[in-house]
Design a protein around this motif. Structure first.
Motif, PDB file in Angstrom:
ATOM      1  N   ILE A 155     -14.177  13.255 110.093  1.00 49.70           N
ATOM      2  CA  ILE A 155     -14.607  14.360 110.965  1.00 49.70           C
ATOM      3  C   ILE A 155     -15.886  14.981 110.415  1.00 49.70           C
ATOM      4  N   ASP A 156     -15.979  15.017 109.105  1.00 45.31           N
ATOM      5  CA  ASP A 156     -17.150  15.622 108.468  1.00 45.31           C
ATOM      6  C   ASP A 156     -18.261  14.607 108.215  1.00 45.31           C
ATOM      7  N   GLY A 157     -18.143  13.434 108.820  1.00 47.03           N
ATOM      8  CA  GLY A 157     -19.237  12.475 108.766  1.00 47.03           C
ATOM      9  C   GLY A 157     -19.274  11.597 107.541  1.00 47.03           C
ATOM     10  N   GLN A 158     -18.165  11.477 106.840  1.00 50.54           N
ATOM     11  CA  GLN A 158     -18.142  10.633 105.643  1.00 50.54           C
ATOM     12  C   GLN A 158     -17.837   9.186 106.055  1.00 50.54           C
ATOM     13  N   GLY A 159     -18.864   8.364 106.021  1.00 45.70           N
ATOM     14  CA  GLY A 159     -18.743   6.999 106.514  1.00 45.70           C
ATOM     15  C   GLY A 159     -17.726   6.153 105.773  1.00 45.70           C
ATOM     16  N   THR A 160     -17.498   6.483 104.520  1.00 49.22           N
ATOM     17  CA  THR A 160     -16.554   5.681 103.740  1.00 49.22           C
ATOM     18  C   THR A 160     -15.130   5.798 104.280  1.00 49.22           C
ATOM     19  N   ALA A 161     -14.888   6.824 105.084  1.00 48.30           N
ATOM     20  CA  ALA A 161     -13.538   7.034 105.621  1.00 48.30           C
ATOM     21  C   ALA A 161     -13.331   6.345 106.969  1.00 48.30           C
ATOM     22  N   LEU A 162     -14.364   5.671 107.458  1.00 51.98           N
ATOM     23  CA  LEU A 162     -14.294   5.130 108.830  1.00 51.98           C
ATOM     24  C   LEU A 162     -13.189   4.089 108.993  1.00 51.98           C
ATOM     25  N   ASP A 163     -13.194   3.092 108.142  1.00 51.78           N
ATOM     26  CA  ASP A 163     -12.224   1.998 108.315  1.00 51.78           C
ATOM     27  C   ASP A 163     -10.790   2.507 108.224  1.00 51.78           C
ATOM     28  N   GLU A 164     -10.549   3.324 107.221  1.00 52.10           N
ATOM     29  CA  GLU A 164      -9.188   3.832 107.024  1.00 52.10           C
ATOM     30  C   GLU A 164      -8.766   4.715 108.200  1.00 52.10           C
ATOM     31  N   SER A 165      -9.687   5.536 108.689  1.00 52.37           N
ATOM     32  CA  SER A 165      -9.359   6.419 109.815  1.00 52.37           C
ATOM     33  C   SER A 165      -9.063   5.616 111.070  1.00 52.37           C
ATOM     34  N   CYS A 166      -9.859   4.602 111.321  1.00 46.52           N
ATOM     35  CA  CYS A 166      -9.632   3.778 112.517  1.00 46.52           C
ATOM     36  C   CYS A 166      -8.295   3.040 112.401  1.00 46.52           C
ATOM     37  N   ARG A 167      -7.992   2.599 111.193  1.00 47.81           N
ATOM     38  CA  ARG A 167      -6.700   1.927 110.999  1.00 47.81           C
ATOM     39  C   ARG A 167      -5.553   2.908 111.261  1.00 47.81           C
ATOM     40  N   LEU A 168      -5.698   4.110 110.737  1.00 49.15           N
ATOM     41  CA  LEU A 168      -4.654   5.121 110.960  1.00 49.15           C
ATOM     42  C   LEU A 168      -4.497   5.410 112.447  1.00 49.15           C
ATOM     43  N   TRP A 169      -5.622   5.537 113.127  1.00 51.60           N
ATOM     44  CA  TRP A 169      -5.564   5.842 114.567  1.00 51.60           C
ATOM     45  C   TRP A 169      -4.839   4.731 115.324  1.00 51.60           C
ATOM     46  N   ARG A 170      -5.087   3.508 114.929  1.00 52.05           N
ATOM     47  CA  ARG A 170      -4.448   2.384 115.627  1.00 52.05           C
ATOM     48  C   ARG A 170      -2.950   2.324 115.355  1.00 52.05           C
ATOM     49  N   GLU A 171      -2.573   2.617 114.116  1.00 50.33           N
ATOM     50  CA  GLU A 171      -1.212   2.268 113.690  1.00 50.33           C
ATOM     51  C   GLU A 171      -0.253   3.449 113.577  1.00 50.33           C
ATOM     52  N   ASP A 172      -0.751   4.656 113.513  1.00 54.37           N
ATOM     53  CA  ASP A 172       0.106   5.781 113.137  1.00 54.37           C
ATOM     54  C   ASP A 172       0.008   6.914 114.168  1.00 54.37           C
ATOM     55  N   PRO A 173       1.052   7.092 114.994  1.00 54.72           N
ATOM     56  CA  PRO A 173       1.028   8.169 115.998  1.00 54.72           C
ATOM     57  C   PRO A 173       0.852   9.550 115.366  1.00 54.72           C
ATOM     58  N   GLN A 174       1.424   9.715 114.186  1.00 54.08           N
ATOM     59  CA  GLN A 174       1.287  10.999 113.492  1.00 54.08           C
ATOM     60  C   GLN A 174      -0.185  11.251 113.114  1.00 54.08           C
ATOM     61  N   ALA A 175      -0.855  10.187 112.745  1.00 56.55           N
ATOM     62  CA  ALA A 175      -2.283  10.328 112.418  1.00 56.55           C
ATOM     63  C   ALA A 175      -3.091  10.685 113.667  1.00 56.55           C
ATOM     64  N   ARG A 176      -2.705  10.131 114.803  1.00 57.68           N
ATOM     65  CA  ARG A 176      -3.406  10.467 116.053  1.00 57.68           C
ATOM     66  C   ARG A 176      -3.217  11.947 116.373  1.00 57.68           C
ATOM     67  N   GLN A 177      -1.996  12.416 116.178  1.00 58.18           N
ATOM     68  CA  GLN A 177      -1.734  13.837 116.421  1.00 58.18           C
ATOM     69  C   GLN A 177      -2.559  14.690 115.450  1.00 58.18           C
ATOM     70  N   THR A 178      -2.635  14.233 114.210  1.00 56.87           N
ATOM     71  CA  THR A 178      -3.394  14.990 113.204  1.00 56.87           C
ATOM     72  C   THR A 178      -4.879  15.017 113.540  1.00 56.87           C
ATOM     73  N   TRP A 179      -5.411  13.875 113.970  1.00 58.86           N
ATOM     74  CA  TRP A 179      -6.831  13.815 114.381  1.00 58.86           C
ATOM     75  C   TRP A 179      -7.094  14.833 115.490  1.00 58.86           C
ATOM     76  N   HIS A 180      -6.181  14.863 116.457  1.00 59.14           N
ATOM     77  CA  HIS A 180      -6.321  15.828 117.553  1.00 59.14           C
ATOM     78  C   HIS A 180      -6.260  17.262 117.016  1.00 59.14           C
ATOM     79  N   MET A 181      -5.316  17.498 116.123  1.00 61.92           N
ATOM     80  CA  MET A 181      -5.115  18.853 115.637  1.00 61.92           C
ATOM     81  C   MET A 181      -6.320  19.334 114.819  1.00 61.92           C
ATOM     82  N   TYR A 182      -6.852  18.470 113.979  1.00 57.70           N
ATOM     83  CA  TYR A 182      -8.022  18.865 113.196  1.00 57.70           C
ATOM     84  C   TYR A 182      -9.195  19.248 114.115  1.00 57.70           C
ATOM     85  N   HIS A 183      -9.372  18.466 115.175  1.00 53.59           N
ATOM     86  CA  HIS A 183     -10.471  18.788 116.101  1.00 53.59           C
ATOM     87  C   HIS A 183     -10.181  20.054 116.892  1.00 53.59           C
TER      88      HIS A 183
END
Lengths: 202, 223
Positions: free
Chosen positions: B30-58
């Motif tokens: 969210i803060d533009g750290q490119g090193t987190a891209l792959d892991e974040s995309c993986r979380l978004w694909r695989e983990d519903p809780q992570a999707r909820q968290t992504w929404h909540m942070y935004h």
């Protein structure tokens, strides 16, 4: 700006064919896009239709997006054009929802008519929104000074980790950790208010 | 009231709480750290809780900037659900960049042998080769028509209607550049010179390949 960098990363990912990366952008911008459209269209169903159409148009046009402007600037422009086109089509259509044609000043994003609910916006929804805002603000108040300062500098002032690190006189890793902890603390307060409706999943 | 010692979130001693937390990556992206891209995309694909968290942070960030952006989660989920359904019907927007870059070599000398000017003694041979090729393509290659160009396979699959009214139309040419064709810049130069010497007669695009020239030569010899 770091936020724009995050967008660029996700856009590039989506351009490589990762649709899920595009979904992450949808979740990020959907509220701002719907608010923008609601300045032009009052019918809340129509607002959501236009928002959906906006994101689909953006997705289709991704190959043409070169990153010469910020992603959100481009997204907003498409949203405004999509809303304008919808309104124009509705004017041509004899079956026009009168309420949908009120207020079409897309540039005046700050002058919301606070006095009236949008069509379809229920008092319950309005109350829930207020509760969410109150919960976020209360959670921020409850943070320690370090966490509150870090999340405020990041989210409101838009500073980068490096800039926050200099201002707070601490390592970048600490800034990153403080912002994460602040988000987690606020999220913990929000969770009880964010029940997922039946049949709809993230 | 909680003391800092019992409250790990606000405890200043716990600067990396918890260091291995998987959603650290979401916050960093969210803060533009490119090193987190792959892991974040993986979380978004695989983990519903992570999707909820992504929404909540935004949502948190949005509400911090404007109370107007606070709204029940159902509205956000419904829109995402609708967009997701619509996206399922869309073609993938673009060919993978790795494929594109492999198919269209960079003009920078990654493959110097392709771009190196031929030695001076080889110029006559190159010129003869070019002329033979042009003659072959003029005789054998089907004339290009608008329908041909329209059917040129595009690397950018786009199932939807064009939306020229709302987007800038830039770089379309780059998207329809044929893949797999290795271009010799010097040969292109010779072709252009030959074309202008012929008075601007259109030359078919060099997609026919040299084998057509050989085939023609064989046929002519038999007559």
């Amino acid at each position: 700006m770091p936020e724009a960098d995050a967008d660029a990363l996700l856009v590039e990912r989506a351009k490589l064919g990762d649709v899920r990366a595009f979904e992450m952008l949808v979740v990020k911008y959907q509220r701002r896009i719907e608010r923008l459209i609601s300045r032009m269209v009052r019918d809340s169903d129509l607002v959501q239709d236009i928002a959906q159409e906006t994101f689909i148009r953006v997705y289709r046009a991704l190959p043409q997006f070169r990153g010469e402007s910020a992603f959100y600037t481009w997204l907003y422009r498409i949203a405004v054009n999509t809303a304008k086109k919808t309104l124009l089509d509705m004017k041509r259509d004899p079956v026009v929802l009168e309420s949908s044609l009120h207020g079409n000043d897309e540039n005046d994003e700050t002058s919301r008519r606070e006095s009236a609910l949008s069509d379809g916006e229920t008092p319950e929804a309005l109350l829930a929104s207020k509760e969410i805002a109150l919960a976020v603000n209360a959670a921020i108040e409850a943070l320690s000074d370090d966490l509150r300062q870090a999340i405020t500098l990041r989210e409101i002032e838009g500073l980068s980790y490096e800039e926050i690190s200099e201002l707070m006189n601490c390592p970048i890793g600490t800034v990153r950790s403080r912002i994460f902890r602040a988000r987690e603390a606020i999220a913990a307060r929000l969770k009880p208010l964010l029940d997922t409706p039946e049949g709809v999943r993230w | 009231m909680k003391s800092p010692a019992n409250d790990p979130v606000n405890d200043p001693a716990v600067e990396h709480f918890p260091p291995e937390h998987p959603y650290h990556a979401l916050s960093a992206l969210i803060d533009g750290q490119g090193t987190a891209l792959d892991e974040s995309c993986r979380l978004w694909r695989e983990d519903p809780q992570a999707r909820q968290t992504w929404h909540m942070y935004h949502l948190i960030g949005d509400v911090m900037r404007s109370d107007e952006l606070a709204r029940p989660v159902a509205a956000d989920q419904v829109l995402l659900h609708r967009v997701r359904l619509a996206l399922d019907k869309e073609a993938v927007v673009s060919a993978p960049a790795a494929l594109l870059s492999a198919a269209v070599p960079s003009p920078t000398p990654q493959h110097p042998s392709l771009l190196r000017r031929p030695p001076r003694w080889a110029w006559p041979a190159v010129a003869v080769l070019a002329l033979a090729w042009v003659a072959g393509t003029l005789v054998l290659a089907p004339s290009s028509s608008p329908s041909d160009s329209a059917s040129t396979p595009s690397l950018a699959l786009n199932a939807g209607p064009p939306i020229q009214s709302v987007v800038q139309t830039v770089g379309v040419g780059a998207l329809v550049r044929p893949a797999g064709m290795l271009r010799d810049l010097h040969l292109d130069e010779l072709l252009r010179a030959h074309q202008s010497a012929r008075g601007g007669v259109a030359v078919a695009p060099p997609g026919g390949g040299l084998w057509q020239v050989d085939h023609q030569a064989g046929s002519a010899g038999g007559q």
